[in-house]
Design a protein around this motif. Sequence first.
Motif, PDB file in Angstrom:
ATOM      1  N   ARG A  78     -64.881  -2.152  41.134  1.00 25.13           N
ATOM      2  CA  ARG A  78     -63.821  -1.261  41.597  1.00 25.13           C
ATOM      3  C   ARG A  78     -63.538  -1.552  43.042  1.00 25.13           C
ATOM      4  NH1 ARG A  78     -65.640   4.715  39.399  1.00 25.13           N
ATOM      5  NH2 ARG A  78     -65.253   4.240  37.201  1.00 25.13           N
ATOM      6  N   ILE A 132     -58.953   1.902  47.327  1.00 28.57           N
ATOM      7  CA  ILE A 132     -57.869   2.032  48.297  1.00 28.57           C
ATOM      8  C   ILE A 132     -58.222   3.186  49.236  1.00 28.57           C
ATOM      9  CG2 ILE A 132     -55.402   2.494  48.592  1.00 28.57           C
ATOM     10  CD1 ILE A 132     -55.101   1.505  45.668  1.00 28.57           C
ATOM     11  N   VAL A 177     -60.287   8.314  46.286  1.00 25.70           N
ATOM     12  CA  VAL A 177     -59.900   8.706  44.930  1.00 25.70           C
ATOM     13  C   VAL A 177     -58.924   7.743  44.255  1.00 25.70           C
ATOM     14  CG1 VAL A 177     -60.360  11.145  45.332  1.00 25.70           C
ATOM     15  CG2 VAL A 177     -58.060  10.244  45.760  1.00 25.70           C
ATOM     16  N   ARG A 178     -58.772   6.563  44.788  1.00 25.72           N
ATOM     17  CA  ARG A 178     -57.873   5.582  44.164  1.00 25.72           C
ATOM     18  C   ARG A 178     -58.508   4.204  44.225  1.00 25.72           C
ATOM     19  NH1 ARG A 178     -54.423   8.724  47.460  1.00 25.72           N
ATOM     20  NH2 ARG A 178     -52.767   9.786  46.303  1.00 25.72           N
ATOM     21  N   TYR A 179     -58.449   3.476  43.127  1.00 18.10           N
ATOM     22  CA  TYR A 179     -59.011   2.123  43.146  1.00 18.10           C
ATOM     23  C   TYR A 179     -58.284   1.200  42.183  1.00 18.10           C
ATOM     24  CZ  TYR A 179     -61.612   3.802  39.014  1.00 18.10           C
ATOM     25  OH  TYR A 179     -61.963   4.324  37.802  1.00 18.10           O
ATOM     26  N   PHE A 180     -58.489  -0.102  42.371  1.00 18.73           N
ATOM     27  CA  PHE A 180     -58.113  -1.133  41.422  1.00 18.73           C
ATOM     28  C   PHE A 180     -59.318  -1.462  40.562  1.00 18.73           C
ATOM     29  CE2 PHE A 180     -54.665  -2.356  44.299  1.00 18.73           C
ATOM     30  CZ  PHE A 180     -53.680  -2.675  43.377  1.00 18.73           C
ATOM     31  N   SER A 181     -59.087  -1.712  39.275  1.00 20.23           N
ATOM     32  CA  SER A 181     -60.196  -2.144  38.433  1.00 20.23           C
ATOM     33  C   SER A 181     -59.659  -2.883  37.215  1.00 20.23           C
ATOM     34  CB  SER A 181     -61.061  -0.954  38.023  1.00 20.23           C
ATOM     35  OG  SER A 181     -62.289  -1.394  37.478  1.00 20.23           O
TER      36      SER A 181
END
Lengths: 229, 229
Positions: free
Chosen positions: B29, B32, B35-39
Amino acid sequence: TIIAVLEDEAKRRKKLQGKKVMITAGPTREQIDPVRYFSNPSTGKMGFALARQAADMGAEVTLIAGPVSLETPPKVDRVDVVSAEDMYESAMKYYKEQDVIIKTAAVADYRPALTYNHKMKKKDEALGVEMERTVDILKELGSHKTGQFLVGFAAETQQIREYGREKMKNKNLDAIVINDVSEEGSGFGTDTNRVIWMSSLEEEVLPLLDKQELSREILHRISKELADV
Amino acid sequence: TIIAVLEDEAKRRKKLQGKKVMITAGPTREQIDPVRYFSNPSTGKMGFALARQAADMGAEVTLIAGPVSLETPPKVDRVDVVSAEDMYESAMKYYKEQDVIIKTAAVADYRPALTYNHKMKKKDEALGVEMERTVDILKELGSHKTGQFLVGFAAETQQIREYGREKMKNKNLDAIVINDVSEEGSGFGTDTNRVIWMSSLEEEVLPLLDKQELSREILHRISKELADV
């Protein structure tokens, strides 16, 4: 007498008999391509605990769930969705017939402006991803509602009462459960929560409770407000 | 005789006795903000199946796992990581002492160039997210290795042999397991896989197998190649 106690317990348990309750839960995933997405760490535990408890109290429960690894509670109708757009469509499909709507889902507020059907090939250089806003499902429900008791959740770290009250007004909610995520034992992935229950009738700080106990407290308050109307 | 059969079975089971095996598994993960991510949708099943099987065959297993909801197999040392950078650091910490390294993890190849410590406030307008490349862990392991048998995984939809062979060469691998994700029953989140095993010695199309059976086949081939050296 014991009989009276049992009757009380049975009455308490069936407080939502005949009511339709819709709950949204979990995160959403916003795809960039088939193997890359934006998301958030919501596990769906709070929403699933509420769904279990509402069904136990006699409600007909529709649980709209983002991608989570949780089992469907007994007697709950589950609708699986992936993106914010999917969740919005499902919510708009089912909201009309509901008596109570509880939004626990952590819906992504941004999604990639473009989604690719094939895996993007890696490049050496940096990559700019243009993001756009998703629909505000809770606000949409608030502006369309026709008598449903609408409950939102908020996670705040500061001025939690003011932000909560403001959100309740902006989104036309009947109640809001405010999670103080700066407190230990509250927030994403935990089994407990410390919250403030806020409605037009009351404001109450609840003690640290596990999510199943908290669900009982929340649904008890909702059923009371439904009866008071 | 039955005794011979049992001895054979016991011998087969302990084929990795005394060997150290490191396996990377799951997604990473890339945050950003809190509470926000790329995965990506990797579940970690393949890596966890390999770890279970390798331990069962007598190996000392280190399992470097991204965020997944799987239980640690018996007798496996698990190291939990979140981001590609965390996984890289753990891999570089443990790789030296290994005999075998198997990379099943779906490591994010891009991450946000900036990470915010506080939740970004929503705005009405669009948002541009600048992404940068993460370290290529497999390639780093390939260029640093000192005798470890290094196995990669590849998921391809076309020209799968050519791409596989090329990846093996580029990243200095000893073997590669190529998953034809265009085939039904293969790929993310499935319980089965149809793969091609490719090493400098052989190339073999394996039948559709569940991930536990496939693990046995892969580890059997690795132990054979270790013995042949």
